[in-house]
Structures are given as C-alpha cells and as structure tokens.
Design a protein around this motif. Structure first.
Motif, PDB file in Angstrom:
ATOM      1  N   LYS A 194       0.845  -1.208   0.000  1.00 19.32           N
ATOM      2  CA  LYS A 194       0.000   0.000   0.000  1.00 19.32           C
ATOM      3  C   LYS A 194       0.873   1.249   0.000  1.00 19.32           C
ATOM      4  CE  LYS A 194      -2.037   1.685   3.633  1.00 19.32           C
ATOM      5  NZ  LYS A 194      -2.843   1.879   4.827  1.00 19.32           N
ATOM      6  N   ASP A 195       1.979   1.227   0.737  1.00 18.35           N
ATOM      7  CA  ASP A 195       2.891   2.371   0.763  1.00 18.35           C
ATOM      8  C   ASP A 195       3.541   2.600  -0.604  1.00 18.35           C
ATOM      9  OD1 ASP A 195       2.315   2.760   3.429  1.00 18.35           O
ATOM     10  OD2 ASP A 195       4.149   1.785   4.142  1.00 18.35           O
ATOM     11  N   LEU A 196       3.827   1.530  -1.332  1.00 11.92           N
ATOM     12  CA  LEU A 196       4.486   1.656  -2.629  1.00 11.92           C
ATOM     13  C   LEU A 196       3.521   2.091  -3.735  1.00 11.92           C
ATOM     14  CD1 LEU A 196       6.769  -1.523  -2.573  1.00 11.92           C
ATOM     15  CD2 LEU A 196       7.473   0.848  -2.232  1.00 11.92           C
ATOM     16  N   LEU A 197       2.344   1.466  -3.783  1.00 14.68           N
ATOM     17  CA  LEU A 197       1.414   1.703  -4.888  1.00 14.68           C
ATOM     18  C   LEU A 197       0.377   2.782  -4.598  1.00 14.68           C
ATOM     19  CD1 LEU A 197       0.617  -1.975  -5.929  1.00 14.68           C
ATOM     20  CD2 LEU A 197       2.068  -0.346  -7.146  1.00 14.68           C
ATOM     21  N   GLY A 198       0.079   2.999  -3.346  1.00 16.22           N
ATOM     22  CA  GLY A 198      -1.043   3.873  -2.985  1.00 16.22           C
ATOM     23  C   GLY A 198      -2.282   3.025  -2.793  1.00 16.22           C
ATOM     24  N   LEU A 199      -3.151   3.465  -1.923  1.00 18.05           N
ATOM     25  CA  LEU A 199      -4.338   2.684  -1.568  1.00 18.05           C
ATOM     26  C   LEU A 199      -5.273   2.464  -2.754  1.00 18.05           C
ATOM     27  CD1 LEU A 199      -5.982   1.273   0.620  1.00 18.05           C
ATOM     28  CD2 LEU A 199      -7.010   3.479   1.161  1.00 18.05           C
ATOM     29  N   ALA A 200      -5.526   3.485  -3.539  1.00 18.53           N
ATOM     30  CA  ALA A 200      -6.492   3.370  -4.641  1.00 18.53           C
ATOM     31  C   ALA A 200      -6.037   2.345  -5.687  1.00 18.53           C
ATOM     32  CB  ALA A 200      -6.714   4.728  -5.294  1.00 18.53           C
TER      33      ALA A 200
ATOM     34  N   LEU B 229      -3.844  -0.106  -5.268  1.00 20.16           N
ATOM     35  CA  LEU B 229      -3.824  -1.436  -4.641  1.00 20.16           C
ATOM     36  C   LEU B 229      -5.225  -2.031  -4.618  1.00 20.16           C
ATOM     37  CD1 LEU B 229      -2.469  -3.743  -3.111  1.00 20.16           C
ATOM     38  CD2 LEU B 229      -2.832  -2.439  -1.005  1.00 20.16           C
ATOM     39  N   GLN B 230      -6.208  -1.253  -4.219  1.00 17.37           N
ATOM     40  CA  GLN B 230      -7.573  -1.769  -4.166  1.00 17.37           C
ATOM     41  C   GLN B 230      -8.094  -2.116  -5.559  1.00 17.37           C
ATOM     42  OE1 GLN B 230      -9.719   1.216  -1.937  1.00 17.37           O
ATOM     43  NE2 GLN B 230      -9.182   0.272   0.025  1.00 17.37           N
ATOM     44  N   ASP B 231      -7.695  -1.356  -6.564  1.00 23.88           N
ATOM     45  CA  ASP B 231      -8.076  -1.689  -7.936  1.00 23.88           C
ATOM     46  C   ASP B 231      -7.451  -3.017  -8.365  1.00 23.88           C
ATOM     47  OD1 ASP B 231      -9.334  -1.105 -10.514  1.00 23.88           O
ATOM     48  OD2 ASP B 231      -7.276  -0.800 -11.223  1.00 23.88           O
ATOM     49  N   LEU B 232      -6.182  -3.234  -8.022  1.00 17.86           N
ATOM     50  CA  LEU B 232      -5.529  -4.499  -8.354  1.00 17.86           C
ATOM     51  C   LEU B 232      -6.198  -5.669  -7.635  1.00 17.86           C
ATOM     52  CD1 LEU B 232      -1.748  -3.514  -8.242  1.00 17.86           C
ATOM     53  CD2 LEU B 232      -3.087  -4.084 -10.265  1.00 17.86           C
ATOM     54  N   GLN B 233      -6.583  -5.456  -6.379  1.00 19.73           N
ATOM     55  CA  GLN B 233      -7.226  -6.520  -5.613  1.00 19.73           C
ATOM     56  C   GLN B 233      -8.616  -6.857  -6.134  1.00 19.73           C
ATOM     57  OE1 GLN B 233      -6.883  -4.629  -1.771  1.00 19.73           O
ATOM     58  NE2 GLN B 233      -5.137  -5.907  -1.181  1.00 19.73           N
ATOM     59  N   SER B 234      -9.358  -5.842  -6.558  1.00 18.72           N
ATOM     60  CA  SER B 234     -10.724  -6.095  -7.012  1.00 18.72           C
ATOM     61  C   SER B 234     -10.810  -6.459  -8.495  1.00 18.72           C
ATOM     62  CB  SER B 234     -11.626  -4.899  -6.709  1.00 18.72           C
ATOM     63  OG  SER B 234     -11.134  -3.740  -7.330  1.00 18.72           O
ATOM     64  N   ASN B 235      -9.819  -6.075  -9.305  1.00 18.91           N
ATOM     65  CA  ASN B 235      -9.827  -6.366 -10.749  1.00 18.91           C
ATOM     66  C   ASN B 235      -8.493  -6.958 -11.206  1.00 18.91           C
ATOM     67  OD1 ASN B 235     -12.409  -5.052 -11.106  1.00 18.91           O
ATOM     68  ND2 ASN B 235     -11.316  -3.112 -10.907  1.00 18.91           N
ATOM     69  N   PRO B 236      -8.066  -8.088 -10.639  1.00 17.91           N
ATOM     70  CA  PRO B 236      -6.745  -8.609 -11.016  1.00 17.91           C
ATOM     71  C   PRO B 236      -6.675  -9.151 -12.441  1.00 17.91           C
ATOM     72  CG  PRO B 236      -7.853 -10.157  -9.579  1.00 17.91           C
ATOM     73  CD  PRO B 236      -8.720  -8.936  -9.643  1.00 17.91           C
TER      74      PRO B 236
ATOM     75  N   ASP C  45      -6.900  -6.233 -18.237  1.00 16.53           N
ATOM     76  CA  ASP C  45      -5.707  -6.289 -19.086  1.00 16.53           C
ATOM     77  C   ASP C  45      -4.534  -5.486 -18.525  1.00 16.53           C
ATOM     78  OD1 ASP C  45      -6.877  -7.992 -20.896  1.00 16.53           O
ATOM     79  OD2 ASP C  45      -7.504  -6.396 -22.263  1.00 16.53           O
ATOM     80  N   ASN C  46      -4.773  -4.226 -18.172  1.00 19.12           N
ATOM     81  CA  ASN C  46      -3.680  -3.399 -17.643  1.00 19.12           C
ATOM     82  C   ASN C  46      -3.179  -3.913 -16.307  1.00 19.12           C
ATOM     83  OD1 ASN C  46      -3.490  -1.611 -19.780  1.00 19.12           O
ATOM     84  ND2 ASN C  46      -5.050  -0.244 -18.955  1.00 19.12           N
ATOM     85  N   ASN C  47      -4.086  -4.436 -15.478  1.00 15.43           N
ATOM     86  CA  ASN C  47      -3.668  -4.957 -14.183  1.00 15.43           C
ATOM     87  C   ASN C  47      -2.855  -6.243 -14.318  1.00 15.43           C
ATOM     88  OD1 ASN C  47      -4.902  -2.784 -13.038  1.00 15.43           O
ATOM     89  ND2 ASN C  47      -6.630  -3.900 -12.185  1.00 15.43           N
ATOM     90  N   VAL C  48      -3.182  -7.062 -15.297  1.00 19.12           N
ATOM     91  CA  VAL C  48      -2.392  -8.274 -15.543  1.00 19.12           C
ATOM     92  C   VAL C  48      -0.963  -7.897 -15.928  1.00 19.12           C
ATOM     93  CG1 VAL C  48      -2.110 -10.257 -17.107  1.00 19.12           C
ATOM     94  CG2 VAL C  48      -4.356  -9.738 -16.129  1.00 19.12           C
TER      95      VAL C  48
END
Length: 190
Positions: free
Chosen positions: A37-43, A45-52, A55-58
């Motif tokens: 969370k410190d590296l990526l930012g909360l927003a 990180l939460q996007d990666l967790q909810s939409n792994p 295409d862009n997240n992969v």
C-alpha cells in the motif's frame, strides 16, 4: 478478497518453507496492507485486488516490456515479484515464532540452532533491497503509462536537479565591473 499472490506463485518466484504454508495467507495480506500500500497507494492497490484480471492490471501484476526514458526496451518483473520478496522479508522475521496459548515461543530442536538477530536483519535487508530495486522499474513503467493507470500518482519529477553551492564568493570573473576581488580569498583589491 483473495490475495494478489498465491502460495504456488510465491514459491515459483522465491522459496518459502512449505511447513509454514498455513501462515502464508495471513502474512501476504499483512504485506499487501502495509508495504505494498505504501508503494502503490491505496487506490491502485484496491483496484488491483478487485480487478486482477483486467488487461492493464495483468501487465502490472505479472510484468511487461516497455520503452524507458532512455529509449531502451526493458521488462519489469511485476508487482507479484515485488510482493514475493516483501513476503520473504516478513517471513524471515516471523517464521521462527510460533503463536501458542501462552504467547509467542521459539521452537528449539536439538539438531538445529536459531540464527542471530543480526543475520535475520541482514537476510531481511537483502530481500527488501531486491523488492525495492524491482519496484523502481515498475514505478518507471507506471509513470510512463500513467494514462493507463489513472489511480497511480506520478512520482518522478522531470525538472532537472540543480545543486546548491554554498560559500562561493564573488571573484573578478563573476563580479560587477570595477569590483576586483582576489580569486583565492575573495577579498577586494584596493
């Protein structure tokens, strides 16, 4: 919500003892909620967790090739690579402790001996250095592709660094006309 990294993905990147696979999910979740969370930012990180599987997240999670600022084609290893080494860092510090009814204990076997606190810190430092070094590549990738990752806050400034020089006195070369000074000590000529 599932972790961004499974135990099988973890051991494919960097090994952890299978004896502690039960602790892995908790350990990974702690690392995601603190270090990542410190590296990526909360927003983001939460996007990666909810939409792994987006295409862009992969591409961000598994790695991608890109052209860097020096016009070189390079590849970043992905957030899962960084997460695996951050997990290893946390694992090294916590694997020796077992939570029991009476509190945390350290198991002792007659055929083995625990390593020193200094060795643990050194091993943690190496794992964290690998993770943060790779994150610099990911950060460059995110900065260059910030339009694809609107939740990423661009961190690098393109303003050139200008060093500040202290204790520089005027000399005859940079002083006003008629103001002659000694180049070695800066005193005014009479």
């Amino acid at each position: 919500m599932a972790n961004l990294l499974t135990f099988n993905q973890q051991i494919a990147i960097v090994k952890l003892s299978s004896n502690n696979s039960g602790k892995f999910d908790e350990l990974c979740k702690e690392v995601e909620l603190t270090d990542l969370k410190d590296l990526l930012g909360l927003a983001l990180l939460q996007d990666l967790q909810s939409n792994p599987s987006a295409d862009n997240n992969v591409k961000l999670l598994d790695g991608d090739s890109f052209t860097n600022y020096k016009n070189q084609t390079v590849r970043h290893q992905g957030v899962r690579f960084v997460l695996a080494y951050l997990n290893k860092c946390r694992y090294i510090g916590e694997s020796f402790a077992a939570d029991t009814f009476t509190g945390f204990v350290q198991k002792n076997n007659e055929n083995s001996q625990p390593i020193s606190e200094g060795s643990i810190k050194r091993l943690q430092g190496v794992a964290k250095e690998i993770a943060l070094s790779e994150f610099e590549n990911i950060k460059e990738y995110l900065n260059l592709n910030s339009t694809n990752y609107p939740l990423w806050i661009v961190t690098d400034s393109k303003k050139p660094y200008t060093p500040k020089f202290d204790n520089i006195s005027k000399t005859q070369f940079n002083s006003q006309i008629g103001d002659m000074r000694c180049p070695t000590n800066g005193k005014r000529y009479v």
